[in-house]
Every structure is written in structure tokens, then in C-alpha cells.
Design an enzyme around this catalytic site. Structure first.
Site, mmCIF file in Angstrom:
data_model
loop_
_atom_site.group_PDB
_atom_site.id
_atom_site.type_symbol
_atom_site.label_atom_id
_atom_site.label_comp_id
_atom_site.label_asym_id
_atom_site.label_seq_id
_atom_site.Cartn_x
_atom_site.Cartn_y
_atom_site.Cartn_z
ATOM 1 N N GLU A 74 38.996 43.492 23.592
ATOM 2 C CA GLU A 74 40.427 43.389 23.288
ATOM 3 C C GLU A 74 40.839 41.949 23.033
ATOM 4 O OE1 GLU A 74 44.793 42.944 24.320
ATOM 5 O OE2 GLU A 74 43.018 41.975 25.156
ATOM 6 N N GLU A 75 40.242 41.028 23.790
ATOM 7 C CA GLU A 75 40.661 39.625 23.714
ATOM 8 C C GLU A 75 40.352 38.979 22.367
ATOM 9 O OE1 GLU A 75 42.581 38.325 25.654
ATOM 10 O OE2 GLU A 75 42.351 39.172 27.650
ATOM 11 N N ASP B 135 37.068 43.165 28.964
ATOM 12 C CA ASP B 135 36.615 41.821 28.593
ATOM 13 C C ASP B 135 37.621 40.762 29.026
ATOM 14 O OD1 ASP B 135 38.362 42.841 26.493
ATOM 15 O OD2 ASP B 135 37.820 41.063 25.320
ATOM 16 N N HIS C 215 44.125 33.699 30.845
ATOM 17 C CA HIS C 215 43.188 32.964 29.984
ATOM 18 C C HIS C 215 42.846 31.566 30.473
ATOM 19 C CE1 HIS C 215 44.273 35.541 26.169
ATOM 20 N NE2 HIS C 215 44.049 36.278 27.255
ATOM 21 N N ASP D 190 43.426 39.653 33.657
ATOM 22 C CA ASP D 190 43.608 40.170 32.299
ATOM 23 C C ASP D 190 42.237 40.609 31.778
ATOM 24 O OD1 ASP D 190 44.437 40.717 29.715
ATOM 25 O OD2 ASP D 190 44.666 38.631 29.137
ATOM 26 N N HIS E 139 41.408 47.074 29.185
ATOM 27 C CA HIS E 139 40.194 46.469 28.623
ATOM 28 C C HIS E 139 39.433 45.701 29.693
ATOM 29 C CE1 HIS E 139 41.741 42.240 28.333
ATOM 30 N NE2 HIS E 139 42.915 42.823 28.137
ATOM 31 N N ASP F 110 48.392 46.452 30.912
ATOM 32 C CA ASP F 110 47.903 45.142 30.458
ATOM 33 C C ASP F 110 49.027 44.109 30.387
ATOM 34 O OD1 ASP F 110 46.078 43.269 29.526
ATOM 35 O OD2 ASP F 110 46.124 43.966 27.455
#
Length: 405
Positions: free
Chosen positions: A173-174, A80, A378, A139, A78, A196
């Protein structure tokens, strides 16, 4: 393009998703990187390259001559980054031959080995960190860069025999919407792998069953001077209800296969208030039990106040992929072999979270998760190991070979 250069290019794109948005993708800025990937895929010779109306990017590494009948496999990541922290104007710092000691991110912020003992694994590696003001974006731009680097390598080395390989890049995805409109049939792979994961060697085919829950409380606001027997403080109801949930089932007290309730937001006033939870458990029966406990707490509060002052909205989000992956042991066994071929020690473990692969597995594409090398996702302490990323590229190439045998 070298892996390092490619990764640094991708993290320069601000691709943060937005949970409050009703569009798909949730932010237009994700499309900027997705469009870039379309052009890059075309430039290295991939076929069937396209971006659909939802922003999904797909492309094909054509099968080698004589391998046309090999199973079609796919690799997915992903683009995002998490809403938790800004991914704009990322300023990566590169540490060559990391000495295993504390890392200075900026004048005010240190990433210490005491707080992050996993750093010791990376002594001697080339690390890429943040400058302490944004997240990094490993990520999952590490996964995106690894897939693209492996694709370019396979396209430029026709002597490596492999079947047809499909590549997919997803938005959102997040925020749990990554495959809402993903066309599994169009993707056309028999098995897939999301790139991932985190630490080198991670291989995951078990994840949480997941639900979201929102509580809405209608209180009764009375002047505090004359509130006795009349006031219903909505904030107090929220707090009381939260205290009814098992304390030992909070994330800070759980690990491995243990599930939890996480209070993620709470706001309001005396008159009305609301809160939101996520509910997680690997075991489906325990997952269902957690939902029953929350419903029972709501029912108790409503009975206590003699009316339905608390409304509960609860929704399942995804389920444990193991049920869909375990019937296909070859998809796991080949990943293990591919890691060993790359001199990587496999670390099979459950995901204390979820991936696009969890939902894809239930959509007909068994899709375990492989490490991408990033850590501390994150937040401002996020970093990745370039050495581990190179190993992930080799794992992808090895899987291409193995599935053609």
C-alpha cells in the site's frame, strides 16, 4: 491474544515495501507476516482463509444464525511499512499513563509537545513509541492488530449477532500498488472499511485525486570556458521549470482541501537530469488544471530551447473516493453510529493522501477509512495510543452488530 501483545508481535516483522522493485509484492519479507496471519486466522476459527499468488490474505467470520442475509461487509488493512525509514529491529517503548509532557525516545532525541501538539490529546493513555532509530509500523499494523483482535472477539462471543464479515490484508500500500491485483469479486463484500486512519475519531471518505509526474531533460554539456551560447545545463532547466510552478501550491503552504505539487526527487548533471513530482487535489477540476500547468511549463521550456529537450511522463494514480461512497450514505452513517457507541467523537475530514480504500471504491467496493490510532507515520516520531486502538476494535465490533440489524 491481547491487542497489545498482538501489535508488538506484528511490528517485530520487517515488512518494508520497495518502490524500485518490479515484483509483487515488492519484497518477500512482507509474505512472512502475511503467512503468519493466515495461520493465526485459522487458529481462531475463521473460514475461507487463504493467501493467493499475489500475497493477498482473505478470511471469513461466518454469519450468525439468522443473519445470513445481512449485507456482507469487509475490513481491510495493509501489512507493509513505508520505504521512508527502516522498519527492521523495531524496539517499541511503552509509556503507561502518559503525563502529557515531552517524551524521551533516546539519549539524543526528544518528541516534544511543542513540535507535536497532538500529544496533549493522549494524556492518561498508554502510548507505544519508537526508540528513535526506526519507524514503529503502526501504519498499518495497528489496523491489522485491531481487525484480528475484533475477529477473535466475535468468534469467541457467538451471542453477538452479525452477518458474514470478510477480512483482507494487503501488501505494498505504501508504494501505491496495494490493490493492483485485489479481487473485489472474490472478496465478496458489499461495503468495506480500511482501518488505516490516524487520530481517534477520524472518519474519511474524501481523498486526493493523485498523479505522478517524471521529467527527463537532455542538456548539452560544453566546457564552461567556451560555453556561451552553446551550453544547455540540464540541472538548470530542471530548476527553472520548478520555479515556474506556483509557490503557494507546495505542501508546506497548503492544508485541508488545498492541493499541491511536491518535488520528491531531483538528480543528474549538466548533460542530463531528471526529477519527479506527485500532484494532488481533492477537486477533480483543480487536479486536472494542475496537470495542465505542469504540461504548459514543459512546453514553454521546449519552446525556449527550440527543441524537445524536456520529456514529461504523467500518470494518474487514484481518484477521490467521495464520488463512489456518497451514493451509499449508510456506509458512513453506520460508521458514525459505531463510533458514538464506542464513546468516540467522530471527526469527518478529508484525507490529505490516499488509501487502498480509494482505489477499491472505484473497483466496486465503497470503502471509507476509519482511525487506527497511530500518529506521525513513516518516521522515527511514530507512535500509537493503545487506548485508541481498543476503541478502534470496539468500532469494528459495533459495525458488525449494526450491519446485522
Amino acid at each position: 491474544m491481547e491487542l497489545k501483545e498482538r501489535f508488538l508481535k506484528y511490528v517485530s516483522f520487517d515488512t518494508q515495501s520497495d518502490e524500485s522493485s518490479e515484483s509483487f509484492p515488492s519484497t518477500d519479507k512482507q509474505l512472512v507476516l502475511l503467512k503468519h496471519l493466515v495461520e493465526e486466522m485459522k487458529s481462531i476459527g475463521l473460514t475461507e482463509v487463504e493467501m493467493d499468488k499475489h500475497g493477498y490474505v482473505m478470511g471469513t467470520i461466518p454469519a450468525s444464525k439468522g443473519c445470513e442475509n445481512a449485507p456482507v461487509i469487509g475490513f481491510i488493512s495493509h501489512v507493509d511499512t513505508a520505504p521512508d525509514m527502516s522498519g527492521k529491529d523495531v524496539k517499541p517503548q511503552i509509556i503507561d499513563n502518559y503525563d502529557g509532557k515531552d517524551i524521551k525516545l533516546n539519549d539524543e532525541l526528544m518528541m516534544t509537545v511543542e513540535d507535536f501538539p497532538e500529544l496533549s490529546f493522549f494524556k492518561g493513555h498508554t502510548l507505544i513509541t519508537t526508540d528513535g532509530t526506526t519507524l514503529l509500523g503502526a501504519d498499518d499494523k495497528a489496523g491489522v492488530a485491531e481487525i484480528m483482535t475484533a475477529a477473535e472477539y466475535l468468534m469467541s462471543h457467538p451471542e453477538i449477532k452479525h452477518g458474514k464479515i470478510r477480512i483482507g490484508f494487503t501488501p505494498d500500500e505504501e508504494i501505491g500498488r496495494g490493490v493492483d491485483y485485489f479481487d473485489v469479486e472474490k472478496f465478496g463484500a458489499k461495503f468495506g472499511y480500511t482501518m488505516d486512519g490516524g487520530l481517534e475519531g477520524e472518519l474519511e471518505y474524501e481523498n486526493f485525486n493523485a498523479a505522478s509526474a517524471k521529467l527527463f531533460v537532455q542538456g548539452r554539456n560544453i566546457h564552461p570556458g567556451s560555453a556561451k551560447g552553446k551550453m544547455i545545463n540540464a540541472l538548470q532547466v530542471i530548476c527553472d521549470l520548478h520555479q515556474m510552478l506556483p509557490v503557494n501550491m507546495r505542501p508546506e503552504y497548503t492544508s485541508d482541501y488545498e492541493g499541491f505539487y511536491l518535488l520528491i526527487s531531483m538528480e543528474g548533471a549538466v548533460e542530463s537530469a531528471k526529477s519527479a513530482y506527485i500532484i494532488r487535489d481533492h477537486d477533480r477540476d483543480l487536479f486536472e488544471e494542475k496537470k495542465v500547468i505542469l504540461q504548459a511549463a514543459v512546453d514553454f521550456m521546449n519552446k525556449k530551447y527550440g527543441s524537445d529537450i524536456v520529456k514529461l511522463e504523467m500518470k494518474d494514480q487514484y481518484y477521490n473516493m467521495s464520488q463512489m461512497v456518497k451514493p451509499h450514505p449508510e456506509v458512513i452513517n453506520k460508521a458514525i453510529e459505531a463510533m458514538k457507541m464506542a464513546d468516540v467523537k467522530p471527526k469527518i475530514q478529508p484525507i490529505r493522501g490516499g488509501t487502498d480504500g480509494a482505489r477499491l471504491s472505484y473497483m466496486g467496493l465503497p470503502c471509507p477509512n476509519i482511525f487506527a490510532g497511530g500518529m506521525n507515520f513513516h518516521g522515527k516520531f511514530e507512535y500509537t495510543s493503545l487506548d485508541s486502538m481498543h476503541k478502534a476494535v470496539q468500532v469494528i465490533i459495533n459495525l458488525a452488530k449494526l450491519w446485522a440489524e
